[in-house]
Scaffold this active site. Structure first.
Site, mmCIF file in Angstrom:
data_model
loop_
_atom_site.group_PDB
_atom_site.id
_atom_site.type_symbol
_atom_site.label_atom_id
_atom_site.label_comp_id
_atom_site.label_asym_id
_atom_site.label_seq_id
_atom_site.Cartn_x
_atom_site.Cartn_y
_atom_site.Cartn_z
ATOM 1 C CG HIS A 17 72.511 30.293 41.992
ATOM 2 N ND1 HIS A 17 72.908 31.676 41.708
ATOM 3 C CD2 HIS A 17 71.439 30.238 42.774
ATOM 4 C CE1 HIS A 17 71.865 32.598 42.286
ATOM 5 N NE2 HIS A 17 71.068 31.454 42.971
ATOM 6 C CE LYS A 41 64.243 37.163 44.517
ATOM 7 N NZ LYS A 41 65.287 36.124 44.397
ATOM 8 N NE ARG A 91 71.001 31.898 50.801
ATOM 9 C CZ ARG A 91 70.231 32.730 50.070
ATOM 10 N NH1 ARG A 91 70.929 33.074 48.970
ATOM 11 N NH2 ARG A 91 69.161 33.228 50.266
ATOM 12 C CB SER A 129 71.598 37.032 43.390
ATOM 13 O OG SER A 129 72.035 35.679 42.999
#
Length: 170
Positions: A17, A41, A91, A129
């Protein structure tokens, strides 16, 4: 003034990040980091904790950067902030497929705001994360993925909540 928004849950904020924030801040006059809760989440940290964590981490970065919490559609938030650009990090191919769909939906909601994709630094591409939390919960070393202060906060939260899994050394 060109304003960009970089949205995310940042639970926790990772070195990946931070790479996107550093690079995104160079593309706009002001970068607004939008910290939100993704309802799909289960965050380890509360909204205010994540906002404070991100503020501490970005304080060291050059550029005009603001950290703001939000709980609305991204495009509504971006419009309220006066943004013309959404910054998103990629990514892998799987990220692209999801982000491509989101960018298309966002364009349907507001075609005055463009989405800009930044590839994560090759050394940071595997960091997520979710995986950082999982590694930490199982007692793994997360120093390669987060700053020392974020590592400390993650380890402390795991201990507070009794979340440690796997074999424990006596």
């Amino acid at each position: 003034m060109r304003i960009g928004v970089y949205p995310g849950t940042f639970d926790p904020i990772t070195l990946g990040h931070m790479d996107i924030i550093r690079r995104g801040a160079k593309l706009v006059d002001e970068l607004v980091i939008g910290v939100t809760t993704n309802i799909s989440k289960s965050p380890m940290f509360g909204d205010d904790e994540r906002i404070d964590m991100v503020r501490r981490e970005v304080a060291q970065i050059d550029g005009n950067i603001r950290v703001v919490g939000f709980n609305s559609l991204l495009m509504d938030f971006a419009q309220r902030e006066g943004a013309r650009v959404i910054v998103r990090g990629l990514r892998a191919v799987a990220d692209f497929e999801y982000e491509y769909q989101m960018a298309g939906m966002n364009q349907q909601l507001n075609d005055n705001i463009e989405t800009v994709f930044l590839m994560a630094d090759v050394g940071l591409q595997p960091i997520a994360s979710r995986l950082v939390k999982e590694i930490a919960i199982f007692g793994g070393d997360i120093r390669k993925f987060v700053s020392p202060s974020v590592r400390e906060a993650v380890v402390e939260r795991i201990e507070e909540r009794g979340m440690r899994q796997g074999d424990t050394k006596s």
